[in-house]
Design a protein around this motif. Sequence first.
Motif, PDB file in Angstrom:
ATOM      1  N   UNK A  63     -12.293  29.187  18.615  1.00  0.00           N
ATOM      2  CA  UNK A  63     -11.543  29.430  17.228  1.00  0.00           C
ATOM      3  C   UNK A  63     -10.578  28.909  17.627  1.00  0.00           C
ATOM      4  N   UNK A  64     -10.343  29.367  18.991  1.00  0.00           N
ATOM      5  CA  UNK A  64      -8.771  28.584  19.565  1.00  0.00           C
ATOM      6  C   UNK A  64      -8.019  27.165  18.167  1.00  0.00           C
ATOM      7  N   UNK A  65      -9.085  26.307  17.920  1.00  0.00           N
ATOM      8  CA  UNK A  65      -9.159  25.233  17.112  1.00  0.00           C
ATOM      9  C   UNK A  65      -8.832  25.483  15.874  1.00  0.00           C
ATOM     10  N   UNK A  66      -9.521  26.560  14.726  1.00  0.00           N
ATOM     11  CA  UNK A  66     -10.314  27.027  14.304  1.00  0.00           C
ATOM     12  C   UNK A  66      -8.403  27.119  13.628  1.00  0.00           C
ATOM     13  N   UNK A  67      -7.852  27.993  14.585  1.00  0.00           N
ATOM     14  CA  UNK A  67      -7.081  28.989  13.975  1.00  0.00           C
ATOM     15  C   UNK A  67      -5.295  28.298  13.996  1.00  0.00           C
ATOM     16  N   UNK A  68      -5.628  27.043  14.011  1.00  0.00           N
ATOM     17  CA  UNK A  68      -5.122  25.807  13.582  1.00  0.00           C
ATOM     18  C   UNK A  68      -5.142  25.569  12.371  1.00  0.00           C
ATOM     19  N   UNK A  69      -5.533  25.421  12.264  1.00  0.00           N
ATOM     20  CA  UNK A  69      -6.223  24.789  10.650  1.00  0.00           C
ATOM     21  C   UNK A  69      -6.857  23.484  10.923  1.00  0.00           C
ATOM     22  N   UNK A  70      -7.449  23.385  11.785  1.00  0.00           N
ATOM     23  CA  UNK A  70      -8.621  22.084  12.093  1.00  0.00           C
ATOM     24  C   UNK A  70      -9.133  22.630  12.506  1.00  0.00           C
ATOM     25  N   UNK A  71     -10.370  21.718  11.468  1.00  0.00           N
ATOM     26  CA  UNK A  71     -12.112  21.871  11.280  1.00  0.00           C
ATOM     27  C   UNK A  71     -12.658  20.890  12.057  1.00  0.00           C
ATOM     28  N   UNK A  72     -11.602  19.473  12.662  1.00  0.00           N
ATOM     29  CA  UNK A  72     -12.423  18.543  13.006  1.00  0.00           C
ATOM     30  C   UNK A  72     -12.941  18.827  13.958  1.00  0.00           C
ATOM     31  N   UNK A  73     -14.429  19.279  15.124  1.00  0.00           N
ATOM     32  CA  UNK A  73     -14.306  19.477  16.324  1.00  0.00           C
ATOM     33  C   UNK A  73     -15.556  18.580  16.328  1.00  0.00           C
ATOM     34  N   UNK A  74     -15.644  18.376  17.396  1.00  0.00           N
ATOM     35  CA  UNK A  74     -17.515  18.077  18.134  1.00  0.00           C
ATOM     36  C   UNK A  74     -17.198  18.107  19.280  1.00  0.00           C
ATOM     37  N   UNK A  75     -18.606  19.289  19.770  1.00  0.00           N
ATOM     38  CA  UNK A  75     -19.042  19.840  21.122  1.00  0.00           C
ATOM     39  C   UNK A  75     -19.853  19.118  22.282  1.00  0.00           C
ATOM     40  N   UNK A  76     -18.841  18.591  23.408  1.00  0.00           N
ATOM     41  CA  UNK A  76     -20.040  17.813  23.896  1.00  0.00           C
ATOM     42  C   UNK A  76     -20.884  19.425  25.371  1.00  0.00           C
ATOM     43  N   UNK A  77     -21.976  19.204  25.124  1.00  0.00           N
ATOM     44  CA  UNK A  77     -22.788  19.472  26.632  1.00  0.00           C
ATOM     45  C   UNK A  77     -22.406  19.035  27.437  1.00  0.00           C
ATOM     46  N   UNK A  78     -22.188  19.777  28.547  1.00  0.00           N
ATOM     47  CA  UNK A  78     -21.934  19.354  30.399  1.00  0.00           C
ATOM     48  C   UNK A  78     -22.717  20.093  31.206  1.00  0.00           C
ATOM     49  N   UNK A  79     -22.605  19.810  32.211  1.00  0.00           N
ATOM     50  CA  UNK A  79     -22.693  19.911  33.919  1.00  0.00           C
ATOM     51  C   UNK A  79     -21.732  19.551  34.404  1.00  0.00           C
ATOM     52  N   UNK A  80     -20.848  20.487  35.015  1.00  0.00           N
ATOM     53  CA  UNK A  80     -19.586  20.271  35.937  1.00  0.00           C
ATOM     54  C   UNK A  80     -19.564  19.627  36.995  1.00  0.00           C
ATOM     55  N   UNK A  81     -21.029  19.266  37.489  1.00  0.00           N
ATOM     56  CA  UNK A  81     -21.566  18.834  38.835  1.00  0.00           C
ATOM     57  C   UNK A  81     -20.990  17.377  38.882  1.00  0.00           C
ATOM     58  N   UNK A  82     -20.499  16.494  40.094  1.00  0.00           N
ATOM     59  CA  UNK A  82     -20.250  14.823  40.360  1.00  0.00           C
ATOM     60  C   UNK A  82     -21.360  14.949  41.073  1.00  0.00           C
ATOM     61  N   UNK A  83     -22.605  14.333  41.669  1.00  0.00           N
ATOM     62  CA  UNK A  83     -22.704  14.021  40.234  1.00  0.00           C
ATOM     63  C   UNK A  83     -23.925  15.511  39.872  1.00  0.00           C
ATOM     64  N   UNK A  84     -24.090  15.630  38.150  1.00  0.00           N
ATOM     65  CA  UNK A  84     -24.819  16.895  38.139  1.00  0.00           C
ATOM     66  C   UNK A  84     -26.355  16.565  38.331  1.00  0.00           C
ATOM     67  N   UNK A  85     -26.877  17.293  38.605  1.00  0.00           N
ATOM     68  CA  UNK A  85     -28.293  17.329  38.861  1.00  0.00           C
ATOM     69  C   UNK A  85     -29.404  17.206  37.678  1.00  0.00           C
ATOM     70  N   UNK A  86     -30.641  16.896  37.476  1.00  0.00           N
ATOM     71  CA  UNK A  86     -31.095  16.957  36.443  1.00  0.00           C
ATOM     72  C   UNK A  86     -31.411  18.814  35.891  1.00  0.00           C
ATOM     73  N   UNK A  87     -32.227  18.965  36.866  1.00  0.00           N
ATOM     74  CA  UNK A  87     -31.998  20.949  36.892  1.00  0.00           C
ATOM     75  C   UNK A  87     -31.047  21.586  36.289  1.00  0.00           C
ATOM     76  N   UNK A  88     -29.982  21.358  36.125  1.00  0.00           N
ATOM     77  CA  UNK A  88     -28.754  21.946  35.957  1.00  0.00           C
ATOM     78  C   UNK A  88     -28.092  21.410  34.468  1.00  0.00           C
ATOM     79  N   UNK A  89     -29.524  20.607  34.129  1.00  0.00           N
ATOM     80  CA  UNK A  89     -28.450  19.619  32.768  1.00  0.00           C
ATOM     81  C   UNK A  89     -29.128  20.451  31.305  1.00  0.00           C
ATOM     82  N   UNK A  90     -29.947  20.924  31.335  1.00  0.00           N
ATOM     83  CA  UNK A  90     -30.676  22.581  30.541  1.00  0.00           C
ATOM     84  C   UNK A  90     -29.680  21.946  28.669  1.00  0.00           C
ATOM     85  N   UNK A  91     -30.458  20.223  28.529  1.00  0.00           N
ATOM     86  CA  UNK A  91     -30.153  20.097  27.259  1.00  0.00           C
ATOM     87  C   UNK A  91     -30.847  20.896  26.240  1.00  0.00           C
TER      88      UNK A  91
END
Length: 348
Positions: free
Chosen positions: A170-198
Amino acid sequence: MNKTINLGNTLIGEKQSTYIIAEMSANHAGNFERAKEIIHAAKEAGADCIKIQTYTADTMTLDSDKEYFKLKKGTWKGENLYSLYEKAYTPWEWQADLKEEAEKLGLDFFSTPYEKTAVDFLEGLGVGFYKIASFEIIDIPLIKYIASKGKPIIMSTGMATLSEIEEAVEAVKSQGNEDLCLLWCSSAYPAVLDDMNLKTIQHLKETFKVPVGLSDHSLGSASAVAAVTLGAKVIEKHLCLSRENASVDSSFSMEPAEFKKMVEDTRMAEQAVGEVSYGLSEREEISRRSRKSIFVVKGIKKGQKLTEDNIRIIRPGHGLKPKYYDLVLGREAKVDIEANEPLTWEKI
């Protein structure tokens, strides 16, 4: 949903090829020539884009030894945030040259800014689009400021709840910007497969009606390839020249040969995914002739009945379909039929 956005010279969306981002991050280890080598390695490995990060230790945190600023667990356990970012940052005076080097090779170039001065700096460089990191998804003022520039945004969602993702979108859209792509991500370094939930990739796509992808911190390429089969149209993966060249990110980064293999596997996966189709390909038409059908296995004279003794369901598929077997049993031959001939309607 067939929403598309334009990143550099590339369309991102349902019917487009997967867009592959090589994340340099801290893998230059403070060496400008190594940074340039990583750009060349990304090109040779088949990446579409090179990404860096734009911040300084002073813009990210405070120079303090208090416990708040010390990392207790994970890859950077024992590090002080300020000293970690001092080691990891990409000097701003390099970035125009790195952009020029990437574009000379035909790679898109963009960055993750972490506060407003970094956005202003990148605007001065003329970057065409922006990345918002998982850790910044709750920084609504920053998201609005980036969105106000009217350029496409790729936003990672690691650690975020669904409501936090909704607020950021909504913050992006509130500025009249509709050009958005969302990336799923597990923010662990490294991420483990059990947490990926693809499977969440599909839910993001259905919920927000935007192109989706994966920012992948897991080891190997399995998650990236699987993500493509689930609808990911962007894959982001860390790239280093060698994990032996120690940096704060090298332990969970891919080497060039590994990255190239991931790109190849990803391309094959998207080719195999294809589209919904119940028709026959040309290659399947050849195989179709090897399916079963009804054949005459003993010679049958005109007027003689078809029986279990003189007809059988066998390969190949030149005769009547097997589903007609019970229907034709007991019928009479219209003509003489030789053994080893397919049974057809004209003969009975």
